[in-house]
Design a protein around this motif. Structure first.
Motif, PDB file in Angstrom:
ATOM      1  N   GLY A   1     138.277 -28.015 -10.159  1.00  0.00           N
ATOM      2  CA  GLY A   1     139.552 -27.127 -10.201  1.00  0.00           C
ATOM      3  C   GLY A   1     139.764 -26.369 -11.404  1.00  0.00           C
ATOM      4  O   GLY A   1     140.604 -25.519 -11.550  1.00  0.00           O
ATOM      5  N   ASP A   2     138.735 -26.494 -12.639  1.00  0.00           N
ATOM      6  CA  ASP A   2     139.020 -25.778 -13.643  1.00  0.00           C
ATOM      7  C   ASP A   2     139.007 -24.346 -13.604  1.00  0.00           C
ATOM      8  O   ASP A   2     139.506 -23.515 -14.257  1.00  0.00           O
ATOM      9  N   THR A   3     138.059 -23.981 -12.647  1.00  0.00           N
ATOM     10  CA  THR A   3     137.667 -22.671 -12.376  1.00  0.00           C
ATOM     11  C   THR A   3     138.748 -21.755 -12.030  1.00  0.00           C
ATOM     12  O   THR A   3     138.970 -20.651 -11.916  1.00  0.00           O
ATOM     13  N   LEU A   4     139.879 -22.439 -11.359  1.00  0.00           N
ATOM     14  CA  LEU A   4     141.129 -21.893 -10.939  1.00  0.00           C
ATOM     15  C   LEU A   4     142.148 -21.670 -12.037  1.00  0.00           C
ATOM     16  O   LEU A   4     143.154 -20.849 -11.685  1.00  0.00           O
ATOM     17  N   CYS A   5     141.865 -22.167 -13.272  1.00  0.00           N
ATOM     18  CA  CYS A   5     142.907 -21.958 -14.211  1.00  0.00           C
ATOM     19  C   CYS A   5     142.830 -20.852 -15.187  1.00  0.00           C
ATOM     20  O   CYS A   5     142.325 -20.775 -16.281  1.00  0.00           O
ATOM     21  N   ILE A   6     142.648 -19.570 -14.425  1.00  0.00           N
ATOM     22  CA  ILE A   6     142.122 -18.205 -15.115  1.00  0.00           C
ATOM     23  C   ILE A   6     143.120 -17.779 -16.027  1.00  0.00           C
ATOM     24  O   ILE A   6     142.918 -17.153 -17.020  1.00  0.00           O
ATOM     25  N   GLN A   7     144.310 -18.359 -16.213  1.00  0.00           N
ATOM     26  CA  GLN A   7     145.446 -17.984 -17.128  1.00  0.00           C
ATOM     27  C   GLN A   7     144.924 -18.623 -18.603  1.00  0.00           C
ATOM     28  O   GLN A   7     145.507 -17.981 -19.600  1.00  0.00           O
ATOM     29  N   ASP A   8     144.397 -19.540 -18.415  1.00  0.00           N
ATOM     30  CA  ASP A   8     143.966 -20.122 -19.863  1.00  0.00           C
ATOM     31  C   ASP A   8     142.522 -19.460 -20.192  1.00  0.00           C
ATOM     32  O   ASP A   8     141.373 -19.906 -20.042  1.00  0.00           O
ATOM     33  N   GLU A   9     142.598 -18.090 -20.717  1.00  0.00           N
ATOM     34  CA  GLU A   9     141.569 -17.379 -20.979  1.00  0.00           C
ATOM     35  C   GLU A   9     140.680 -17.999 -22.056  1.00  0.00           C
ATOM     36  O   GLU A   9     139.396 -17.950 -21.995  1.00  0.00           O
ATOM     37  N   GLY A  10     141.252 -18.919 -23.140  1.00  0.00           N
ATOM     38  CA  GLY A  10     140.349 -19.220 -24.146  1.00  0.00           C
ATOM     39  C   GLY A  10     139.470 -20.505 -23.735  1.00  0.00           C
ATOM     40  O   GLY A  10     138.178 -20.532 -23.977  1.00  0.00           O
ATOM     41  N   TYR A  11     140.059 -21.370 -22.710  1.00  0.00           N
ATOM     42  CA  TYR A  11     139.245 -22.251 -22.045  1.00  0.00           C
ATOM     43  C   TYR A  11     138.201 -21.738 -21.287  1.00  0.00           C
ATOM     44  O   TYR A  11     136.916 -22.138 -20.978  1.00  0.00           O
ATOM     45  N   GLN A  12     138.420 -20.550 -20.490  1.00  0.00           N
ATOM     46  CA  GLN A  12     137.238 -20.001 -19.623  1.00  0.00           C
ATOM     47  C   GLN A  12     136.314 -19.448 -20.444  1.00  0.00           C
ATOM     48  O   GLN A  12     135.063 -19.435 -20.002  1.00  0.00           O
ATOM     49  N   ARG A  13     136.694 -18.880 -21.601  1.00  0.00           N
ATOM     50  CA  ARG A  13     135.533 -18.270 -22.401  1.00  0.00           C
ATOM     51  C   ARG A  13     134.684 -19.542 -22.647  1.00  0.00           C
ATOM     52  O   ARG A  13     133.354 -19.522 -22.979  1.00  0.00           O
ATOM     53  N   TYR A  14     135.476 -20.311 -23.392  1.00  0.00           N
ATOM     54  CA  TYR A  14     134.614 -21.667 -23.841  1.00  0.00           C
ATOM     55  C   TYR A  14     133.726 -22.179 -22.889  1.00  0.00           C
ATOM     56  O   TYR A  14     132.634 -22.438 -22.917  1.00  0.00           O
ATOM     57  N   ARG A  15     134.311 -22.342 -21.350  1.00  0.00           N
ATOM     58  CA  ARG A  15     133.380 -22.736 -20.289  1.00  0.00           C
ATOM     59  C   ARG A  15     132.299 -22.002 -19.955  1.00  0.00           C
ATOM     60  O   ARG A  15     131.289 -22.718 -19.774  1.00  0.00           O
ATOM     61  N   LYS A  16     132.478 -20.669 -20.193  1.00  0.00           N
ATOM     62  CA  LYS A  16     131.301 -19.929 -19.739  1.00  0.00           C
ATOM     63  C   LYS A  16     130.059 -20.325 -20.705  1.00  0.00           C
ATOM     64  O   LYS A  16     128.899 -20.244 -20.354  1.00  0.00           O
ATOM     65  N   LYS A  17     130.514 -20.449 -22.131  1.00  0.00           N
ATOM     66  CA  LYS A  17     129.324 -20.724 -23.305  1.00  0.00           C
ATOM     67  C   LYS A  17     128.934 -21.907 -22.585  1.00  0.00           C
ATOM     68  O   LYS A  17     127.400 -22.328 -22.695  1.00  0.00           O
ATOM     69  N   VAL A  18     129.552 -23.095 -22.582  1.00  0.00           N
ATOM     70  CA  VAL A  18     128.823 -24.583 -22.519  1.00  0.00           C
ATOM     71  C   VAL A  18     128.206 -24.712 -20.892  1.00  0.00           C
ATOM     72  O   VAL A  18     127.451 -25.456 -20.991  1.00  0.00           O
ATOM     73  N   HIS A  19     128.457 -23.775 -20.124  1.00  0.00           N
ATOM     74  CA  HIS A  19     127.748 -23.800 -18.867  1.00  0.00           C
ATOM     75  C   HIS A  19     126.491 -22.753 -18.959  1.00  0.00           C
ATOM     76  O   HIS A  19     125.919 -22.704 -17.963  1.00  0.00           O
ATOM     77  N   ASN A  20     126.317 -22.152 -19.895  1.00  0.00           N
ATOM     78  CA  ASN A  20     124.978 -21.536 -19.943  1.00  0.00           C
ATOM     79  C   ASN A  20     123.790 -22.291 -20.028  1.00  0.00           C
ATOM     80  O   ASN A  20     123.788 -23.471 -20.564  1.00  0.00           O
ATOM     81  N   LYS A  21     122.785 -22.371 -19.243  1.00  0.00           N
ATOM     82  CA  LYS A  21     121.921 -23.276 -18.919  1.00  0.00           C
ATOM     83  C   LYS A  21     120.810 -23.178 -20.106  1.00  0.00           C
ATOM     84  O   LYS A  21     120.395 -24.494 -20.442  1.00  0.00           O
ATOM     85  N   PHE A  22     120.755 -22.114 -20.930  1.00  0.00           N
ATOM     86  CA  PHE A  22     119.900 -22.193 -22.006  1.00  0.00           C
ATOM     87  C   PHE A  22     120.796 -23.061 -23.050  1.00  0.00           C
ATOM     88  O   PHE A  22     120.044 -23.726 -23.909  1.00  0.00           O
ATOM     89  N   ALA A  23     122.022 -23.013 -23.191  1.00  0.00           N
ATOM     90  CA  ALA A  23     122.639 -23.599 -24.354  1.00  0.00           C
ATOM     91  C   ALA A  23     122.670 -25.245 -23.846  1.00  0.00           C
ATOM     92  O   ALA A  23     122.231 -25.941 -24.793  1.00  0.00           O
ATOM     93  N   GLN A  24     122.688 -25.503 -22.736  1.00  0.00           N
ATOM     94  CA  GLN A  24     122.552 -26.822 -22.166  1.00  0.00           C
ATOM     95  C   GLN A  24     121.115 -27.362 -22.644  1.00  0.00           C
ATOM     96  O   GLN A  24     120.746 -28.718 -22.986  1.00  0.00           O
TER      97      GLN A  24
END
Length: 242
Positions: free
Chosen positions: A115-138
């Motif tokens: 459900g977190d992908t639906l919370c698009i108004q929380d732009e800060g979280y969505q930027r963080y999510r994109k970073k930590v879900h990067n396969k190379f970063a993981q």
């Protein structure tokens, strides 16, 4: 036949009441289900399958025991435990699903997600999510020493708690337009998710057809279970025992 859904347990050693409620559920209720879906945030945090804490091992054993009784178990990552990998899933007898997945729920195509992908108004979280879900970063994170990952995990949780305390509550909820867009993209009229900790069955309209969005509850003060059968779905609670 009953299909069970749970999410947002946030299991940790500091909350034995939640853990006890979870194990009772696994021993007394889950064995009679035709399937169990865990839609993320099973654990408060997860820094790698190699941590192997007593709690993690006990939880894996509970799932494995359930699976050996013939109950299939499916897991979708949450924002707290997105690092759960194949090693833990195998030890727990669970199947890892993609972050958005459509199932046939008693004849109704149903989209399930954390459900977190639906919370698009929380732009800060969505930027963080994109970073930590990067396969190379993981990949890089998994190769850090366990003690280093533990320190990073503590820092991230502390920062997340502080940030959430000052954010307006409405931006941490789902965006209705995004809900409709995603449901239309997957061609469904039913959506089940967690993350927001706001359990409710919402009715909505998609292309003039009735639809519904079911939000699972968290386990902070009581257990929360969605039970679905051929007659429909019911949100239920389970009391903590003293």
């Amino acid at each position: 036949m009953t299909v069970l859904f749970i999410a947002d347990l946030h299991l940790s050693p500091s909350h034995p009441d939640i853990t006890a409620c979870f194990f009772r559920f696994m021993e007394q209720e889950a064995p009679s289900a035709s399937a169990l879906y865990v839609l993320g945030d099973l654990f408060e945090s997860w820094i790698g399958d190699d941590e192997n804490t007593p709690l993690q091992c006990d939880v894996a054993n509970a799932f494995k025991s359930l699976n050996e009784k013939g109950v299939p178990i499916y897991f979708i990552h949450g924002n707290r435990d997105f690092m759960i990998g194949k090693r833990f899933a195998k030890s727990a007898g669970m199947t890892l699903l993609p972050e958005h997945h459509v199932i046939d729920l008693f004849g109704e195509p149903t989209l399930i997600m954390h459900g977190d992908t639906l919370c698009i108004q929380d732009e800060g979280y969505q930027r963080y999510r994109k970073k930590v879900h990067n396969k190379f970063a993981q990949w890089l994170f998994r190769r850090l020493p366990l003690s280093t990952r533990q320190k990073i995990g503590l820092k991230i949780r502390s920062s997340s708690t502080s940030n959430n305390q000052i954010k307006p509550q409405d931006i941490m909820d789902v965006d209705t337009d995004e809900v409709i867009r995603v449901m239309q993209a997957y061609g469904v009229k039913q959506l089940i998710h967690g993350h927001t900790h706001r359990p409710k069955i919402h009715t909505l309209s998609i292309a003039n057809d009735p639809a519904q969005r079911i939000v699972l509850g968290d386990w902070y003060t009581q257990g929360s279970v969605l039970a679905c059968n051929a007659e429909g779905c019911t949100l239920e609670t389970r009391k903590f025992e003293n």
